[in-house]
Design a protein around this motif. Structure first.
Motif, short mmCIF file in Angstrom:
data_model
loop_
_atom_site.label_atom_id
_atom_site.label_comp_id
_atom_site.label_asym_id
_atom_site.label_seq_id
_atom_site.Cartn_x
_atom_site.Cartn_y
_atom_site.Cartn_z
N VAL A 147 0.87 -1.18 0.00
CA VAL A 147 0.00 0.00 0.00
C VAL A 147 0.90 1.23 0.00
N VAL A 148 0.75 2.08 -1.00
CA VAL A 148 1.57 3.28 -1.11
C VAL A 148 0.72 4.50 -0.80
N VAL A 149 1.21 5.31 0.13
CA VAL A 149 0.55 6.57 0.48
C VAL A 149 1.38 7.71 -0.09
N ILE A 150 0.76 8.53 -0.91
CA ILE A 150 1.44 9.67 -1.52
C ILE A 150 1.12 10.90 -0.68
N GLY A 151 2.12 11.44 -0.01
CA GLY A 151 1.92 12.62 0.83
C GLY A 151 2.39 12.38 2.24
N GLY A 152 3.15 13.34 2.78
CA GLY A 152 3.70 13.21 4.13
C GLY A 152 3.08 14.16 5.13
N GLY A 153 1.84 14.60 4.87
CA GLY A 153 1.15 15.48 5.81
C GLY A 153 0.37 14.69 6.85
N LEU A 154 -0.54 15.37 7.54
CA LEU A 154 -1.29 14.75 8.61
C LEU A 154 -2.08 13.54 8.12
N ILE A 155 -2.84 13.70 7.05
CA ILE A 155 -3.69 12.61 6.57
C ILE A 155 -2.83 11.45 6.06
N GLY A 156 -1.76 11.77 5.31
CA GLY A 156 -0.90 10.72 4.79
C GLY A 156 -0.26 9.91 5.90
N ARG A 175 7.39 14.62 -1.09
CA ARG A 175 8.33 15.58 -1.67
C ARG A 175 9.18 16.23 -0.59
N SER A 176 8.72 16.19 0.66
CA SER A 176 9.47 16.76 1.76
C SER A 176 10.46 15.74 2.31
N SER A 177 11.52 16.23 2.91
CA SER A 177 12.53 15.34 3.48
C SER A 177 12.14 14.83 4.86
N THR A 178 11.12 15.42 5.48
CA THR A 178 10.67 15.04 6.82
C THR A 178 9.15 15.02 6.86
N MET A 205 11.59 9.83 0.71
CA MET A 205 11.45 11.22 1.12
C MET A 205 12.22 12.14 0.17
N GLY A 206 11.69 13.33 -0.04
CA GLY A 206 12.34 14.31 -0.90
C GLY A 206 12.39 13.89 -2.35
N VAL A 207 11.37 13.19 -2.81
CA VAL A 207 11.36 12.68 -4.19
C VAL A 207 10.09 13.14 -4.91
N SER A 224 11.87 9.76 -8.60
CA SER A 224 13.02 10.52 -9.11
C SER A 224 14.35 10.02 -8.57
N ASP A 225 14.35 9.28 -7.46
CA ASP A 225 15.60 8.76 -6.92
C ASP A 225 15.92 7.37 -7.43
#
Length: 519
Positions: A147-156, A175-178, A205-207, A224-225
């Motif tokens: 299962v892949v989650v796209i997004g590193g915010g609260l919901i992700g 897209r964020s490193s953290t 992260m960061g991709v 991208s990595d």
């Protein structure tokens, strides 16, 4: 009272529901019509990325309590199509026109699209509604792959944690490193990132995503990595856009939402207010720059504020000047935020524990505390909350302002300056807020004595680890859940005579009954 009067609420979510209830509390006895694009009555959205995904709660468990006094006409499964303010008409499907004497816009937001993503593929999902959550849960339960989650915010992050706790292999692409870095600061963001990594969540992260390749057994996501994730289920959680398409051509100002003035009145209209995620308004407590706030408690408070000011009229309205608050929970860790951390140009540690990860990060702008985020530190968050009220005074509005609640205003703390490592969090068995909350002071290594009302005022209280969770779902009493942080709200009892502007010349909307008392 004039029985022919009607207030229309566009949006059947939390903000729309609470605004309708507030109208009744203030004695409005005309007709209330709630137009909702969803086919469900209002429900608890924060559970969608957690208990609704892992199966702990079902759709019926999430339903919000609706006041018996609301007595509204519900138009479920009916999306507003257009608005004609000059004619005081909301357009509905099939050419139906719904006239109004006052309008509350609370249509919320819609999931943001990700460029290049094959959204038509049934294995790719977004999360906004309870139907979305059911679809994601069914997709996860019927597959066995990644299962892949796209997004590193609260919901992700909440989604990834829920899926991992179900025993599934999960990856986060951001897209964020953290994780949560923009919302919570680097220190807490790093802790959350490591918590996911330690539990086996695969991190990219960061991709950026370069290609999507749909195949019979899943979707290949080329990054991208150089990494390639082969996903059985994909959940896109890259933010949301205000639901304002139906307002195009209305003459209202649509700039990242519906632009309102400080009193929630829509700019360019005389009898329209807005509330919740769709509204973009200047909070005079934080500089007056119009912005949207996508938080659960803001929907509650702004819905009530919009209803009050609709009945009051623009001239007698008071500005809506909250200190926003948000929360999230992942792997049992509780993150609570207050203020507007995004305004901070620098960060400092307001409190921390020397023995575990508990900490509170302060966000500072030109020497002024504008936000704070705490990790597993609810008691210390309550103790430090008055600083946000004291250091962010309302400017540029009328003198009738909402007040800091008395228990938060309290006596001035001994130290109000912003300084690193302001206090060390109490050690109570290595867990936040554990032990006896009725003793001491977190700034001196103990927890403060708090009245019961204040102890219960946290957005998402979690019982101590030594005690089992209650058998009942915490969403069974969600009305009380909304007001657990009620102590951090301003005095919202109107001090004016509620009236409303209507069609072609000012005319008060009917109101009867005694002045509403605070809940």
């Amino acid at each position: 009272m004039k029985n022919e009067e009607r207030i229309v609420i566009a949006g059947g979510g939390l903000a729309g529901l609470r605004s309708g209830e507030r109208l009744r509390e203030l004695g409005y006895q005309g007709e209330i019509v709630i137009v909702s694009a969803e086919r469900h009555l209002p429900y608890h959205r924060p559970a969608l990325s957690k208990e609704a995904i892992n199966g702990e709660l079902h759709a019926s468990d999430l339903r919000l309590t609706i006041s018996r006094e609301l007595n509204a006409v519900w138009r479920l499964g009916t999306a507003a199509t257009h608005l004609e303010p000059d004619r005081h008409v909301v357009g509905l499907p099939g050419g139906e026109e719904l006239k109004y004497d006052g309008l509350i816009i609370a249509t919320g937001v819609e999931p943001r699209h990700l460029a290049g993503a094959p959204r038509q593929d049934p294995r790719i999902h977004v999360l906004r509604t309870v139907d979305d959550a059911i679809g994601i849960k069914n997709a996860i339960n019927s597959t066995q792959g990644l299962v892949v989650v796209i997004g590193g915010g609260l919901i992700g992050c909440e989604m990834a944690a829920s899926v991992k706790m179900m025993g599934r292999d999960v990856a986060i692409v951001s897209r964020s490193s953290t994780l949560l870095g923009g919302a919570c600061g680097k220190q807490i963001g790093d802790t959350v990132t490591e918590a996911h990594r330690a539990r086996g969540v695969r991190m990219a992260m960061g991709v950026k995503i370069r290609h999507w390749v749909r195949q019979p057994g899943g979707v290949a996501i080329h990054l991208s990595d150089g990494q390639v994730f082969f996903a059985a289920v994909v959940v896109i959680a890259v933010g949301a856009s205000p639901s304002v398409a139906w307002l195009r051509g209305s003459g209202l100002v649509l700039e990242d939402g519906l632009l309102c003035d400080a009193t929630c009145h829509a700019v360019g209209a005389t009898d329209i207010v807005a509330a919740g995620d769709v509204a973009r308004w200047p909070n005079l407590r934080f500089g007056g720059q119009p912005r949207r706030v996508e938080h659960w408690l803001n929907a509650v408070e702004m819905g009530r504020a919009a209803a009050e000011n609709l009945l009051a009229g623009r001239e007698n309205s008071r500005p809506f000047t909250p200190v926003p608050r948000f929360w999230t929970e992942q792997y049992g860790m509780r993150i609570q935020g207050s203020g507007i951390p995004a305004l901070g140009k620098d960060t400092t540690t307001l409190a921390r524990s020397s023995k575990d990860h508990r900490t509170i990060t302060g966000f500072v702008n030109e020497g002024r505390l504008v936000g704070m985020v705490g990790l597993d530190a609810p008691t210390a968050m309550i103790k430090l909350s008055p600083e946000l009220w004291r250091q962010n005074k309302v400017v540029g509005g009328p003198e009738r302002q909402r007040r800091v609640p008395q228990h938060l205003a309290g006596p001035e703390p001994e130290a109000t300056r912003i300084a690193p490592a302001r206090g060390e969090l109490a050690d109570s068995g290595g867990a936040p807020g554990r032990g006896d909350p009725g003793r001491g002071d977190p700034g001196r290594g103990e927890e403060p004595r708090l009245p019961r009302q204040q102890q219960d005022s946290q957005p998402l209280p979690i019982p101590p680890r030594e005690q089992p969770r209650p058998e009942r779902s915490r969403y069974e009493e969600v009305r009380h859940e909304e007001t657990r942080y009620e102590g951090a709200r301003y005095d919202y009892t109107p001090q004016h005579a509620p009236v409303v502007r209507t069609r072609h010349q000012p005319r008060p909307l009917a109101r009867s009954g005694p002045r509403a008392r605070p809940r």
